[in-house]
Design an enzyme around this catalytic site. Structure first.
Site, PDB file in Angstrom:
ATOM      1  CB  SER A 219      -5.272  -7.394 -24.328  1.00  0.00           C
ATOM      2  OG  SER A 219      -5.723  -8.171 -23.694  1.00  0.00           O
ATOM      3  NE  ARG A 223      -7.980  -8.900 -29.378  1.00  0.00           N
ATOM      4  CZ  ARG A 223      -7.456  -9.213 -28.231  1.00  0.00           C
ATOM      5  NH1 ARG A 223      -8.362  -8.885 -27.051  1.00  0.00           N
ATOM      6  NH2 ARG A 223      -6.318  -9.880 -28.000  1.00  0.00           N
ATOM      7  CG  ASN A 227     -10.398  -4.870 -34.585  1.00  0.00           C
ATOM      8  OD1 ASN A 227     -10.031  -5.078 -35.574  1.00  0.00           O
ATOM      9  ND2 ASN A 227      -9.599  -5.242 -33.532  1.00  0.00           N
TER      10      ASN A 227
END
Length: 284
Positions: A219, A223, A227
């Site tokens: 994660s 993440r 982005n």
């Protein structure tokens, strides 16, 4: 539109900007730079992304040198603007550590500071116009006799999953280390096998806790990568538009992207603190 003097298609322009400066071993055994994505693929897992490594190391070195030099000159009488800035950043980090970490570990705050500042610097490279540094890299390559079409340079390390996974794996190793140090091997094993449903559900517990443990570094990495990669793609697509449209769109997007740059670094830092706190907690 192009980083070279030739007009190229939109597809090849995007592919060129998404290709890493890859160094590795070719199938015939010799080492060198990949001239295309297909050659980089042939190099396999042990290829090096020289652009990611160089930019991240340079930014990390600048961060350390700047903080060290300001730290050596710190004074309580007439603090400089740089000292005030660093003190405000450190206060911000310490406040977040005090709010999320309940253990006793003097390493957590420096770890949080390092991850936050380093990621902010790497993310900020996304605000550099997409053609500038690739063009410089191409000119350097031409000086060494390389074909400019085969010189690649991705300037944002956090858009490389190898970089984000590398940082996350480092955090994961610390999580495992402190989990064992604080709880013991038996305590850590019991946490994985006896929770949350007791001894009778050991296989199910191990599956749930194992997935939960592995999800932490995954994660963290995905993440940040997702982005920043999306932001990079938008800048590249804007660069394909006519010049006057580029400036009318890139400036507002860059201003908005500053928020993403800071937010993603903050989220990564916060999760590092929370995961370290979980590693120091004993389940009952």
């Amino acid at each position: 539109m192009s980083v070279t003097n030739e007009v190229i298609t939109s597809g090849s322009y995007i592919k060129h900007h998404l290709q890493y400066l890859t160094y590795g071993q070719f199938p015939d055994g010799h080492w060198g730079l990949a001239h295309a994505a297909s050659e980089a693929k042939e190099m396999g897992f042990w290829a090096f992304h020289l652009d990611t490594l160089s930019v991240s190391f340079v930014l990390g070195a600048l961060f350390l040198i700047f903080f060290y030099r300001v730290g050596k000159k710190m004074t309580s009488d007439t603090p400089s603007g740089a000292q005030n800035f660093i003190e405000s950043v450190i206060d911000f980090i310490n406040e977040n550590v005090r709010g999320s970490f309940n253990g006793q570990n003097p390493m957590v705050a420096p770890l949080a500071l390092t991850t936050f500042i380093w990621i902010v610097l790497m993310n900020t490279m996304d605000l550099v116009p997409v053609d500038w540094l690739p063009y410089v890299a191409q000119q350097i390559g031409v000086w060494f006799g390389a074909d400019p079409h085969h010189v690649f340079f991705k300037v944002v390390p956090t858009t490389d999953p190898n970089a984000t996974l590398g940082m996350s794996i480092g955090i994961f190793i610390l999580i495992i280390y402190y989990s064992i140090k604080e709880k013991g091997v038996g305590g850590f094993a019991a946490e994985l096998t006896f929770h949350p449903f007791g001894k009778m559900m050991l296989p199910f517990n191990l599956f749930l806790e194992g997935v939960n443990l592995i999800a932490k570094p995954v994660s963290l990495a995905l993440r940040l990568f997702g982005n920043m990669y999306a932001g990079e793609m938008i800048f590249i697509l804007i660069a394909l538009l006519p010049f006057w449209v580029q400036w009318s769109l890139s400036l507002p997007w860059a201003i908005f992207h500053i928020l993403i740059v800071l937010l993603q670094a903050f989220i990564f830092m916060t999760l590092v603190i929370v995961y370290m706190d979980m590693a120091h907690q004993k389940k009952h």
